[in-house]
Design an enzyme around this catalytic site. Structure first.
Site, PDB file in Angstrom:
ATOM      1  N   ASN A   6     -37.888 -41.335  28.884  1.00  0.00           N
ATOM      2  CA  ASN A   6     -36.824 -40.659  29.616  1.00  0.00           C
ATOM      3  C   ASN A   6     -37.118 -40.772  31.116  1.00  0.00           C
ATOM      4  OD1 ASN A   6     -35.052 -38.829  30.743  1.00  0.00           O
ATOM      5  ND2 ASN A   6     -35.807 -37.042  29.605  1.00  0.00           N
ATOM      6  N   LYS A   8     -35.392 -39.458  33.509  1.00  0.00           N
ATOM      7  CA  LYS A   8     -34.936 -38.262  34.242  1.00  0.00           C
ATOM      8  C   LYS A   8     -34.253 -38.704  35.540  1.00  0.00           C
ATOM      9  CE  LYS A   8     -38.282 -35.445  31.847  1.00  0.00           C
ATOM     10  NZ  LYS A   8     -39.077 -34.244  31.803  1.00  0.00           N
ATOM     11  N   HIS A  85     -31.527 -31.382  26.231  1.00  0.00           N
ATOM     12  CA  HIS A  85     -32.870 -31.483  26.809  1.00  0.00           C
ATOM     13  C   HIS A  85     -33.177 -30.187  27.552  1.00  0.00           C
ATOM     14  CE1 HIS A  85     -36.195 -32.729  29.362  1.00  0.00           C
ATOM     15  NE2 HIS A  85     -36.419 -33.665  28.455  1.00  0.00           N
ATOM     16  N   GLU A 133     -40.071 -29.762  22.337  1.00  0.00           N
ATOM     17  CA  GLU A 133     -40.695 -29.957  23.652  1.00  0.00           C
ATOM     18  C   GLU A 133     -40.935 -28.587  24.290  1.00  0.00           C
ATOM     19  OE1 GLU A 133     -39.673 -34.107  25.642  1.00  0.00           O
ATOM     20  OE2 GLU A 133     -38.348 -32.518  26.278  1.00  0.00           O
ATOM     21  N   SER A 195     -42.973 -38.734  32.551  1.00  0.00           N
ATOM     22  CA  SER A 195     -43.818 -38.961  33.730  1.00  0.00           C
ATOM     23  C   SER A 195     -44.936 -39.962  33.477  1.00  0.00           C
ATOM     24  CB  SER A 195     -44.378 -37.629  34.249  1.00  0.00           C
ATOM     25  OG  SER A 195     -44.880 -36.845  33.203  1.00  0.00           O
TER      26      SER A 195
END
Ligand code: G3P
Length: 214
Positions: A6, A8, A85, A133, A195
């Site tokens: 992802n 983002k 999310h 998550e 990340s």
């Protein structure tokens, strides 16, 4: 294992990462995909990588300024979408609506959830998959699969109880191959991560190390 990267709104090069995901996907049995920002879906999909939307709204064609229409994401090349999310939360009715919108466009669906209770509720809406998550671990580099294995185990059990056909993924802090192996050992079928790749100096090396033990 399914590995969904992802992006983002990180200031990374979505095309360079898409090409890295595509190339590493070709070297492994794992299934790798990337979820860029909506405005980048078309260019990312053109690289040939499996492309996901980060979000679609519970809407149809019409007067919906500023929304993301599932049909448009699919036309741009997305084959799946995240829904709910942690950074794009929806009300329960809107999660249901977004799922139905995704189904109309044949988008595969992953509904995200904070904890096992929410995983059970999400599974009842019949997505293709749910992902647990814990928000407090997102972006920390502390992997949920090792820092909080019980939440992953409980999420797998919660989804299994509601609908055994719904796959379970986990995410937050995943950045190494060991983290992915731990997630697999806990019964998940994939991971969401951001990340560890989007902020890496060398995304290709980060991806290679993620899939190396698989
Ligand atoms: O969608 C995946 C994401 O929320 C996890 O982020 O940076 O902890 O891998 P990160």
């Amino acid at each position: 294992m399914f590995v969904l990267v992802n992006l983002k709104t990180y200031p990374c090069d979505p095309i360079a990462i898409a090409e890295a995901v595509r190339d590493v996907n070709d070297t492994t049995d794992a299934r790798l995909a990337v979820a860029p920002q909506a405005a980048h879906i078309e260019r990312v999909a053109e690289t040939g990588v499996e492309t996901w939307a980060q979000h679609v709204d519970p809407i149809e064609y019409g007067s919906n300024t500023g929304h993301t229409l599932a049909e448009t994401a699919a036309d741009a090349g997305a084959v799946g979408t995240l829904i709910n999310h942690s950074e794009r939360r929806l009300k329960l009715a809107d999660i249901d609506g977004a799922l139905r919108a995704a189904e109309r466009s044949d988008l595969e669906t992953i509904v995200c959830a904070n904890n096992p209770t929410q995983v059970g509720a999400a599974a009842a809406l019949e997505p293709d998959a749910v992902a647990v998550e814990p928000p407090e671990l997102i972006g920390t580099g502390t992997p949920v699969s090792q820092a909080d294995p019980d939440i992953v185990r409980d999420a797998v059990e919660a989804a299994e109880t509601v609908d055994p056909d719904v796959a379970v993924l986990c995410g937050a802090g995943i950045s190494t191959g060991d983290d992915v192996v731990s997630a697999s050992d806990l019964g998940t079928e994939g991971v969401l991560l951001a990340s560890g790749v989007a902020k890496a100096d060398d995304p290709t090396a980060a991806l290679e190390s993620l899939v190396e033990p698989l």
